[in-house]
Design a protein around this motif. Structure first.
Motif, short mmCIF file in Angstrom:
data_model
loop_
_atom_site.label_atom_id
_atom_site.label_comp_id
_atom_site.label_asym_id
_atom_site.label_seq_id
_atom_site.Cartn_x
_atom_site.Cartn_y
_atom_site.Cartn_z
N ALA A 10 0.83 -1.20 0.00
CA ALA A 10 0.00 0.00 0.00
C ALA A 10 0.87 1.26 0.00
O ALA A 10 0.54 2.25 -0.67
CB ALA A 10 -0.93 0.00 1.20
N THR A 11 1.97 1.22 0.73
CA THR A 11 2.86 2.39 0.75
C THR A 11 3.46 2.62 -0.63
O THR A 11 3.53 3.76 -1.11
CB THR A 11 3.99 2.18 1.78
N TRP A 12 3.90 1.55 -1.27
CA TRP A 12 4.51 1.68 -2.59
C TRP A 12 3.49 2.19 -3.60
O TRP A 12 3.80 3.07 -4.40
CB TRP A 12 5.06 0.33 -3.04
N TYR A 13 2.24 1.68 -3.52
CA TYR A 13 1.21 2.17 -4.43
C TYR A 13 0.94 3.66 -4.18
O TYR A 13 0.76 4.44 -5.12
CB TYR A 13 -0.10 1.39 -4.29
N THR A 14 0.92 4.07 -2.92
CA THR A 14 0.69 5.48 -2.60
C THR A 14 1.76 6.35 -3.23
O THR A 14 1.47 7.41 -3.79
CB THR A 14 0.67 5.68 -1.08
N TYR A 15 3.02 5.91 -3.16
CA TYR A 15 4.11 6.66 -3.80
C TYR A 15 3.87 6.79 -5.31
O TYR A 15 4.10 7.84 -5.90
CB TYR A 15 5.45 5.97 -3.55
N LEU A 16 3.39 5.71 -5.92
CA LEU A 16 3.14 5.72 -7.36
C LEU A 16 2.03 6.71 -7.70
O LEU A 16 2.15 7.50 -8.65
CB LEU A 16 2.76 4.31 -7.82
N GLU A 17 0.97 6.71 -6.92
CA GLU A 17 -0.15 7.62 -7.18
C GLU A 17 0.23 9.06 -6.88
O GLU A 17 -0.33 9.99 -7.47
CB GLU A 17 -1.36 7.20 -6.34
N GLN A 18 1.17 9.27 -5.97
CA GLN A 18 1.63 10.62 -5.65
C GLN A 18 2.62 11.17 -6.67
O GLN A 18 3.02 12.33 -6.56
CB GLN A 18 2.26 10.64 -4.26
N GLY A 19 3.00 10.36 -7.63
CA GLY A 19 3.90 10.83 -8.67
C GLY A 19 5.37 10.83 -8.27
O GLY A 19 6.17 11.56 -8.86
N ARG A 20 5.73 10.02 -7.29
CA ARG A 20 7.13 9.97 -6.87
C ARG A 20 7.97 9.24 -7.93
O ARG A 20 7.45 8.47 -8.74
CB ARG A 20 7.26 9.28 -5.52
N ASP A 21 9.24 9.49 -7.89
CA ASP A 21 10.15 8.95 -8.92
C ASP A 21 10.52 7.51 -8.59
O ASP A 21 11.60 7.21 -8.08
CB ASP A 21 11.41 9.82 -9.00
N ILE A 22 9.58 6.61 -8.87
CA ILE A 22 9.82 5.18 -8.67
C ILE A 22 9.49 4.46 -9.97
O ILE A 22 8.71 4.95 -10.79
CB ILE A 22 8.98 4.60 -7.51
N ARG A 23 10.08 3.32 -10.15
CA ARG A 23 9.92 2.55 -11.39
C ARG A 23 9.01 1.36 -11.14
O ARG A 23 9.27 0.53 -10.27
CB ARG A 23 11.29 2.06 -11.87
N ALA A 24 7.91 1.28 -11.90
CA ALA A 24 6.98 0.16 -11.77
C ALA A 24 7.29 -0.87 -12.84
O ALA A 24 7.48 -0.51 -14.01
CB ALA A 24 5.55 0.64 -11.90
N SER A 25 7.32 -2.12 -12.47
CA SER A 25 7.59 -3.19 -13.43
C SER A 25 6.35 -3.49 -14.26
O SER A 25 5.23 -3.10 -13.91
CB SER A 25 8.02 -4.45 -12.69
N ASP A 26 6.54 -4.21 -15.36
CA ASP A 26 5.40 -4.65 -16.17
C ASP A 26 4.45 -5.49 -15.34
O ASP A 26 3.22 -5.37 -15.47
CB ASP A 26 5.90 -5.48 -17.36
N HIS A 27 4.99 -6.33 -14.49
CA HIS A 27 4.15 -7.21 -13.65
C HIS A 27 3.24 -6.38 -12.75
O HIS A 27 2.04 -6.64 -12.64
CB HIS A 27 5.04 -8.13 -12.81
N VAL A 28 3.80 -5.37 -12.10
CA VAL A 28 3.02 -4.53 -11.20
C VAL A 28 1.96 -3.74 -11.97
O VAL A 28 0.80 -3.66 -11.56
CB VAL A 28 3.95 -3.59 -10.41
N LEU A 29 2.34 -3.18 -13.11
CA LEU A 29 1.40 -2.38 -13.88
C LEU A 29 0.25 -3.23 -14.41
O LEU A 29 -0.91 -2.81 -14.41
CB LEU A 29 2.12 -1.70 -15.03
N ASN A 30 0.56 -4.45 -14.85
CA ASN A 30 -0.50 -5.33 -15.33
C ASN A 30 -1.40 -5.79 -14.19
O ASN A 30 -2.61 -5.96 -14.38
CB ASN A 30 0.10 -6.53 -16.05
N ALA A 31 -0.84 -5.96 -13.00
CA ALA A 31 -1.64 -6.32 -11.84
C ALA A 31 -2.59 -5.17 -11.48
O ALA A 31 -3.76 -5.40 -11.15
CB ALA A 31 -0.74 -6.66 -10.65
N LEU A 32 -2.08 -3.95 -11.53
CA LEU A 32 -2.93 -2.79 -11.26
C LEU A 32 -4.02 -2.66 -12.33
O LEU A 32 -5.18 -2.36 -12.02
CB LEU A 32 -2.09 -1.52 -11.22
N ALA A 33 -3.65 -2.87 -13.59
CA ALA A 33 -4.62 -2.77 -14.67
C ALA A 33 -5.75 -3.79 -14.48
O ALA A 33 -6.92 -3.47 -14.71
CB ALA A 33 -3.93 -2.98 -16.02
N SER A 34 -5.40 -5.00 -14.06
CA SER A 34 -6.42 -6.02 -13.83
C SER A 34 -7.31 -5.65 -12.65
O SER A 34 -8.54 -5.78 -12.71
CB SER A 34 -5.76 -7.37 -13.59
N ALA A 35 -6.69 -5.17 -11.56
CA ALA A 35 -7.46 -4.80 -10.38
C ALA A 35 -8.40 -3.63 -10.67
O ALA A 35 -9.50 -3.56 -10.13
CB ALA A 35 -6.52 -4.45 -9.23
#
Length: 265
Positions: free
Chosen positions: A53-78
């Motif tokens: 949840a913390t990592w997702y919050t950073y992603l939604e806040q626009g922080r400079d983190i790199r999301a993998s294809d696996h994570v992005l596809n998991a978010l897309a499915s959810a």
């Protein structure tokens, strides 16, 4: 691929807009307590996607983190994204290489002649930013004032939102306008930082309250074939079928051909 701060902000806003449209009932989660915001909580979405949840919050806040294809596809499915929205998500996250912007957009002479050959069927070629690169007389008559500007290229998005005649010609104006804006966002997402898109979008926001209201909703859509109901002077409302063809060497340039069906009683 490294992403720019504005691109990361777009990614965060897109994720938030999609999270807020999904209800707990849609994903099988119980409703617990009062909710201050619509849709899923960040913690609920992270749980569904199998990420922190913390990592997702950073992603939604626009922080400079790199999301993998696996994570992005998991978010897309959810988030229950369709294939166009999923592609847009990957683009914003820097998982596709954006083409270098070209200005002005070139159009091969052979392609420019095609709409003229299709007369009397209305036909035109539009570029990635909806600039009208070539058209025939029938198209000029079907969409009045589309090609009237002498100081800049005609632009179909500008016509739909800023030309008063468009709201008369397009019988289902809101439906057509929302779809066009969603397709424009999809194209803009493929070209982060391209000033052609930012200039057009800023102009549309300045001149159209609908664009200001709809742009933050982050709808995306691909160009497609379909039907339109168009109002013709002296002829009433007529159904038109239209077909879109992408040019072989310039896939973001699209030839659109209209064919008249029947008047609507």
């Amino acid at each position: 691929m490294h992403t720019q701060p504005n691109q990361r902000r777009e990614l965060g806003a897109f994720l938030r807009s999609r999270r807020e449209r999904i209800t707990p009932d849609q994903v099988g989660l119980p409703r617990t307590g009062r909710r201050r915001t619509p849709g899923l909580r960040r913690e609920e979405l992270a749980l569904l996607a199998g990420i922190s949840a913390t990592w997702y919050t950073y992603l939604e806040q626009g922080r400079d983190i790199r999301a993998s294809d696996h994570v992005l596809n998991a978010l897309a499915s959810a988030l229950q994204l369709d294939r166009y929205e999923r592609g847009h998500l990957l683009q914003l996250a820097g998982h596709a290489v954006a083409a270098e912007p070209e200005e002005p957009e070139p159009l091969a002479a052979e392609a420019a002649a095609v709409p003229l050959l299709l007369q009397p069927h209305p036909a035109y070629i539009i570029g990635g930013t909806y600039d009208v690169l070539s058209y025939n007389q029938a198209a000029d008559e079907l969409f009045p004032h589309l090609t009237a500007a002498a100081d800049r290229p005609a632009n179909f998005a500008r016509w739909v939102f800023l030309e008063p005649a468009a709201r008369t010609v397009l019988v289902d104006w809101e439906l057509e306008a929302r779809g066009l804006l969603a397709r424009l966002r999809t194209l803009a997402g493929r070209h982060p930082g391209d000033p052609r898109y930012s200039r057009l979008i800023d102009e549309l926001k300045t001149g159209s309250p609908e664009v200001r209201a709809w742009w933050p909703q982050y709808d995306v859509q691909a160009r497609h074939n379909g039907r339109k109901r168009l109002r013709r002077p002296g002829r009433g409302v007529i159904n038109y079928a239209y077909t879109a063809f992408h040019l072989a060497e310039q896939p973001e340039q699209t030839l659109v051909i209209y064919s008249c069906e029947a008047p609507v009683d």
